[in-house]
Design an enzyme around this catalytic site. Structure first.
Site, PDB file in Angstrom:
ATOM      1  N   THR A  88      56.249 -22.228  -7.517  1.00 28.45           N
ATOM      2  CA  THR A  88      57.289 -22.784  -8.375  1.00 28.45           C
ATOM      3  C   THR A  88      56.963 -22.309  -9.778  1.00 28.45           C
ATOM      4  OG1 THR A  88      58.364 -24.790  -9.192  1.00 28.45           O
ATOM      5  CG2 THR A  88      56.045 -24.998  -8.571  1.00 28.45           C
ATOM      6  N   SER A  89      57.873 -21.554 -10.355  1.00 28.69           N
ATOM      7  CA  SER A  89      57.594 -20.835 -11.594  1.00 28.69           C
ATOM      8  C   SER A  89      57.357 -21.791 -12.755  1.00 28.69           C
ATOM      9  CB  SER A  89      58.751 -19.896 -11.943  1.00 28.69           C
ATOM     10  OG  SER A  89      58.911 -18.906 -10.960  1.00 28.69           O
TER      11      SER A  89
END
Length: 374
Positions: A88-89
């Site tokens: 998850t960036s």
């Protein structure tokens, strides 16, 4: 949706932090960051090579602190059956990309790279419309679907498939947004766009993956850099036929020769996160040898570099040029490019546009940037 009452203030604090960093510039993106619980999209994470499973429906304070900090979180590695890395960036990158996407209510969006599903949920919150997201890994896609179900994000459909092919059944799209670094855009995405549609993707340039917005004009496909970014590279055909690899972080070059350093060759007022990146993009537009590289046994020289071969390079740092032994000619050329940037008024990253031309290989052609211009 099962959560605790503690996450909402943390999400609000994250949104405020992203506004202060200028990653969030609109109320729509801020509202999405505050409304979509990021912790529900984290069922486990990696740190120092170790995997820690968590229960997102019963989050601990540690999980909430992790989820609502401005940091990326690794959620899969090749060793756990995902077939590659997935994460998850970092929220500031996510917010910057959502702002660049110019989302509006009713937009039809296709996302390439599902990750945890959080980004697709944010898009659906802003547009209020159906979103399709694709991931090449069945394991990652299943995890994203489970997370979206936990969050009640019913407008998002997840597909385990090759993102290179897009998803024709959901089109035509107003936007194709790509959340992994790619070497070029897939022709299929452009075929699945509506008349005024765009592709927003982190496309390899100078060893990084800055965001490129691609639209169709009477002259053909045109790309414009809209924000600095860097992403993990895509697997499969979205890098097929690209040599050498656009990023060289895994390869260490010889350490620079201290006696050959040129501290005065680079303006002494560069911001490492601003004007330095602007210079980097100028070098990449003018010299294809520009990449991201590091030196053996040192961390001080990781960043922009002009690389001639395995032993000849010049590191371009905010405080000067640092050639490897025997790289004086290359350093002269780098110094000339830097002078050109200064003489043209130090153009920012967003001043650059390009054409797109066929690249990649015959089996999986890509449309790659060419003819960079101000």
């Amino acid at each position: 949706m099962t959560t605790t009452a503690d996450w909402a203030p943390m999400a609000q604090a994250l949104a405020a932090d992203l506004r202060a960093k200028n990653a969030i510039r609109s109320d729509a993106v801020a509202a999405a960051i505050e409304a979509v619980p990021r912790h529900l999209f984290i069922a486990g994470h990696y740190a120092a090579g170790r995997h820690t499973p968590v229960d997102p429906a019963r989050p601990t304070g540690e999980l909430l602190g992790l989820a609502y900090a401005d940091r990326g979180i690794m959620t899969h590695t090749p060793d756990d059956g995902a077939g590659g890395f997935s994460s998850t960036s970092q929220p500031s990158i996510v917010a910057k990309m959502l702002e660049a996407a110019r989302l509006r209510p009713g937009m039809r969006v296709l996302e390439i790279g599902a990750g945890t599903g959080w980004n697709a949920a944010l898009i659906a919150h802003i547009t209020g419309a159906d979103v399709h997201t694709i991931d090449a890994s069945g394991l990652v896609a299943a995890g994203a679907q489970a997370a979206l179900d936990r969050a009640g994000a019913s407008r998002v459909a997840v597909h385990a498939a090759d993102g290179y092919l897009g998803h024709r059944d959901g089109g035509p799209y107003d936007l194709v947004i790509v959340t992994c670094g790619i070497a070029g855009t897939s022709p299929a995405w452009h075929d699945q766009l509506g008349d005024d549609g765009a592709v927003l993707a982190p496309v390899a340039h100078g060893g990084l993956h800055p965001l490129l917005r691609v639209t169709r004009t009477p002259q053909g496909l045109t790309g414009r850099l809209v924000a600095n970014a860097d992403f993990m590279t895509a697997t499969g055909p979205l890098y097929a036929g690209v040599t050498p690899a656009p990023a060289a972080r895994g390869h260490r070059l010889p350490a620079p020769d201290p006696a050959a350093a040129r501290p005065g060759a680079v303006p002494d007022d560069l911001d490492p996160r601003g004007s330095y990146v602007d210079l980097w993009m100028h070098l990449a537009a003018r010299d294809p040898r520009t990449t991201c590289a590091g030196a053996e046994g040192a961390t001080d020289y990781t960043g922009a570099a002009l690389v001639e071969d395995d032993s000849t390079a010049v590191f371009v740092q905010p405080n000067g040029l640092y050639p490897t032994p025997g790289a004086q000619t290359l350093a002269d050329q780098a110094e000339q490019r830097i002078a050109e940037w200064a003489q043209t008024g130090r153009p920012e990253l967003t001043a650059w546009s390009c054409s797109l031309a066929p690249g990649g290989n015959e089996t999986h052609p890509l449309l790659t940037p060419t003819e960079w211009r101000l």
